[in-house]
Design a protein around this motif. Structure first.
Motif, short mmCIF file in Angstrom:
data_model
loop_
_atom_site.label_atom_id
_atom_site.label_comp_id
_atom_site.label_asym_id
_atom_site.label_seq_id
_atom_site.Cartn_x
_atom_site.Cartn_y
_atom_site.Cartn_z
N UNK A 57 39.50 18.80 25.10
CA UNK A 57 39.30 18.39 26.49
C UNK A 57 39.11 19.58 27.42
N UNK A 58 39.20 20.77 26.90
CA UNK A 58 39.11 21.97 27.73
C UNK A 58 37.66 22.33 28.02
N UNK A 59 37.50 23.09 29.06
CA UNK A 59 36.20 23.69 29.37
C UNK A 59 36.34 25.17 29.09
N UNK A 60 35.31 25.73 28.50
CA UNK A 60 35.34 27.13 28.10
C UNK A 60 34.26 27.89 28.85
N UNK A 61 34.65 28.99 29.44
CA UNK A 61 33.72 29.87 30.12
C UNK A 61 33.70 31.18 29.35
N UNK A 62 32.57 31.50 28.77
CA UNK A 62 32.44 32.76 28.04
C UNK A 62 31.89 33.81 29.00
N UNK A 63 32.59 34.93 29.10
CA UNK A 63 32.17 36.03 29.98
C UNK A 63 31.93 37.29 29.16
N UNK A 64 30.88 38.01 29.50
CA UNK A 64 30.64 39.31 28.90
C UNK A 64 31.65 40.30 29.47
N UNK A 65 31.87 41.39 28.74
CA UNK A 65 32.86 42.38 29.20
C UNK A 65 32.37 43.21 30.37
N UNK A 66 31.11 43.07 30.74
CA UNK A 66 30.61 43.81 31.91
C UNK A 66 30.56 42.93 33.16
N UNK A 67 31.34 41.86 33.14
CA UNK A 67 31.37 40.91 34.25
C UNK A 67 32.62 41.09 35.09
N UNK A 68 32.44 41.08 36.39
CA UNK A 68 33.58 41.05 37.32
C UNK A 68 33.46 39.75 38.08
N UNK A 69 34.50 38.94 38.02
CA UNK A 69 34.49 37.63 38.67
C UNK A 69 34.91 37.81 40.12
N UNK A 70 34.09 37.29 41.05
CA UNK A 70 34.37 37.42 42.47
C UNK A 70 34.68 36.08 43.13
N UNK A 71 34.76 35.02 42.34
CA UNK A 71 35.04 33.70 42.88
C UNK A 71 36.00 32.94 41.99
N UNK A 72 36.27 31.74 42.38
CA UNK A 72 37.23 30.88 41.67
C UNK A 72 36.52 30.17 40.52
N UNK A 73 36.90 30.48 39.28
CA UNK A 73 36.29 29.79 38.14
C UNK A 73 36.69 28.33 38.08
N UNK A 74 37.72 27.97 38.81
CA UNK A 74 38.13 26.57 38.88
C UNK A 74 37.06 25.68 39.52
N UNK A 75 36.21 26.26 40.34
CA UNK A 75 35.11 25.50 40.95
C UNK A 75 34.15 24.96 39.89
N UNK A 76 34.07 25.63 38.77
CA UNK A 76 33.18 25.19 37.70
C UNK A 76 33.69 23.91 37.02
N UNK A 77 34.97 23.62 37.18
CA UNK A 77 35.52 22.39 36.59
C UNK A 77 34.92 21.14 37.23
#
Length: 180
Positions: A156-176
């Motif tokens: 039931x989970x959602x998976x977000x795969x990120x590359x190691x050269x990524x800096x997250x500047x927002x809320x990944x919860x919005x993707x839910x």
């Protein structure tokens, strides 16, 4: 706020983990318990990173930026797939002690991927003089495609795969909230 570059770098691989009844990779049900350290129960949003480099700083940057920008960080789990499990475990405990309980670090992924004929043939190219960027031959470059096998019990989970050269500047919860 997500920048276009971050969205592209993450390849927006927000995957709904589907049960694989006809899995063609032999993976024991307790694979994660045998190959991972850290938290074994995962939350509804899972952020994954895979790398075979010994440099731990990019991984720490991805985890820290994701956690720091989340409105509900308690709803996020991190799964890191690496060859350097003990080293990364030490670095997470030292530099991110406030979130160590949300991080799972897994090894043994190379062996899992080498069960795939195409990837094992790819590894034979390491000795080729025609290949200029040998780092692109790493099985870790294909990790996102095999996450359903590693996270099979997180249906039931959602998976977000990120590359190691990524800096997250927002809320990944919005993707839910995205209908996928």
């Amino acid at each position: 706020m997500w920048t276009p570059r971050a969205a592209i770098a993450a390849v927006l691989l927000l995957l709904a983990i589907a049960p694989s009844a006809e899995a063609d990779i032999a993976l024991a049900r307790n694979w994660r318990q045998e190959h991972c350290v850290g938290e074994t129960s995962l939350k509804d949003t899972i952020v994954t990173v895979a790398t075979d480099t010994s440099n731990q700083l990019p991984i720490i940057a991805v985890i820290n930026s994701t956690y720091s920008n989340a409105r509900a960080p308690e709803d996020i789990s991190f799964v890191v797939i690496t060859r350097h499990v003990r080293r990364l475990q030490y670095v997470v405990h030292r530099y991110l002690p406030h979130i160590v309980q949300t991080v799972t670090i897994c090894g043994g992924f190379s062996e899992l991927l080498m069960q795939r004929p195409a990837l094992s043939k790819l590894m034979t190219l390491h000795n080729s003089t025609r290949v200029k960027r040998k780092e692109l031959l790493s099985p870790f470059n294909f990790a996102a495609f095999y996450l359903p096998y590693v996270l099979h019990d997180s249906q039931r989970a959602r998976v977000l795969y990120l590359d190691t050269d990524t800096v997250v500047k927002g809320d990944v919860g919005e993707l839910d909230d995205l209908d996928m």
